[in-house]
Write an enzyme that holds these catalytic residues in place. Structure first.
Site, PDB file in Angstrom:
ATOM      1  N   LYS A   1     -69.329   0.694  -1.651  1.00 48.62           N
ATOM      2  CA  LYS A   1     -68.079   1.284  -1.156  1.00 48.62           C
ATOM      3  C   LYS A   1     -68.275   1.841   0.252  1.00 48.62           C
ATOM      4  O   LYS A   1     -67.452   1.607   1.131  1.00 48.62           O
ATOM      5  CB  LYS A   1     -67.612   2.394  -2.111  1.00 48.62           C
TER       6      LYS A   1
ATOM      7  N   GLN B   1     -67.105   9.169  -8.449  1.00 43.95           N
ATOM      8  CA  GLN B   1     -67.654   8.040  -9.209  1.00 43.95           C
ATOM      9  C   GLN B   1     -67.832   8.427 -10.688  1.00 43.95           C
ATOM     10  O   GLN B   1     -68.469   9.427 -10.995  1.00 43.95           O
ATOM     11  CB  GLN B   1     -69.006   7.629  -8.596  1.00 43.95           C
TER      12      GLN B   1
ATOM     13  N   ASP C   1     -58.370   6.321  -6.344  1.00 44.67           N
ATOM     14  CA  ASP C   1     -58.683   5.593  -7.576  1.00 44.67           C
ATOM     15  C   ASP C   1     -57.426   5.426  -8.432  1.00 44.67           C
ATOM     16  O   ASP C   1     -57.402   4.628  -9.368  1.00 44.67           O
ATOM     17  CB  ASP C   1     -59.731   6.385  -8.383  1.00 44.67           C
TER      18      ASP C   1
END
Ligand code: NDP
Length: 289
Positions: free
Chosen positions: A55, A99, A122
């Site tokens: 990422k 994460q 997200d």
């Protein structure tokens, strides 16, 4: 027999990233600064470390700023929430990603809800889930967004299609169903309690498999000409003791029946990070620089 088209997720993800890079350049011309993505990693999970590294690399490649926050596995929930509060306030941070999975002593739902919904790239915050469910904008989760782009790459207009989503997780299955409903598909969501799954799948013009069971969906389950998007990624023993990656769909069998199929790897996987970058640009644009 003709073989299905292979949907090249890698090439499509490249083109999404190119578009994002152009968007970032335009944003810079208009606003001065660049969008920024903050990624928070708690602990040493090897797979999570790889994802976070990918990422960060791709964030920089499209011209955005990348901020990595690595915390010890023993970090307290209060300290993590404090960091999120700081990132929420920072003007140079347009998007925040924590994460997952988080260590067991941390309440993941609480952490997700602490993220400013405007920075929730997200798309897991209940406010964004609600906006997607009501069709009123919002940041949609990256994997289902990627699946939608892949399906539309073979059939730009999905309206009226019978779509079957296998899996009902908050991360993939449920938001996928909402996005397809917003595209005017007739959507069935199947799960572990679904009766006669092969018969349910047989109806589908579009199958999205997000189960996590290696090659569960057989070619004989598919309607001829269906579009098949395979989200699953499983490591199984391969030739000469080497592991190989497979999806939720028996790929070779599907290739004989479907009109288009995503491979594993090289299908949905590359799209997830590309859509994360797309969401970060969208968040930055909505925040107005
Ligand atoms: P979850 O484990 O959270 O959800 C799996 C879903 O599959 C559940 O809803 C479950 O039903 C359903 N299911 C389980 N067994 C069956 C069965 N026999 N028949 C029908 N449905 C079943 O997984 P995720 O949604 O997080 O991920 C699914 C897969 O996608 C995994 O392989 C994961 O690795 C992969 N993935 C890939 C990504 C990518 O970028 N390519 C990103 C995210 C995930 P129930 O609710 O009843 O338990």
């Amino acid at each position: 027999m003709t073989q299905a088209k292979i949907i090249d997720g890698k090439a499509i993800a490249d083109s999404v990233r190119r578009e994002v890079a152009e968007g970032v350049a335009a944003f810079k011309r208009q606003q001065g600064g660049v969008p920024g993505l903050a990624v928070v990693l708690v602990g040493e999970d090897p797979a999570s470390k790889v994802y976070v590294g990918t990422k960060a690399k791709q964030t920089i490649e499209v011209g955005m700023a990348s901020f990595e926050h690595k915390l010890e596995a023993t970090v307290g929930e209060a300290e993590l929430l404090k960091l999120i509060g700081e990132l929420n306030r920072r003007r140079d941070v347009s998007g925040i990603l924590v994460q997952l999975p988080l260590p067991k002593h941390i309440d993941a739902a609480k952490v997700i809800e602490a993220i400013d919904p405007a920075k929730d790239v997200d798309g897991f915050h209940p406010i964004n889930a609600g906006r997607i469910a009501t069709g009123s904008g919002g940041l949609a989760p990256c994997t289902p967004t990627g699946c939608l782009i892949l399906a539309k790459s073979v059939q730009p207009k999905l309206e009226g299609l019978d779509a079957v989503v296998i899996g009902r997780s908050n991360i993939v299955g449920k938001p996928m169903a909402q996005l397809l409903l917003n595209e005017n598909c007739t959507v069935t969501v199947a799960h572990s309690r679904t009766r006669d799954l092969p018969a349910v799948v047989k109806r589908a013009d579009l199958v999205i498999a997000a189960v996590g069971r290696a090659e569960m969906v057989r070619g004989s389950w598919l309607k001829p000409g269906a579009i098949v998007i395979d989200v699953g990624i499983q490591r199984v023993p391969g030739a000469a003791g080497k592991a190989r990656l497979v999806g939720d769909v028996a790929y070779q069998e599907a290739m004989e029946v479907a009109s288009a199929v995503t491979p594993v790897p090289g299908g949905v996987g590359p799209m997830t990070v590309a859509c994360l970058l797309q969401n970060t640009l969208k968040a930055a644009q909505a925040q107005g620089g």
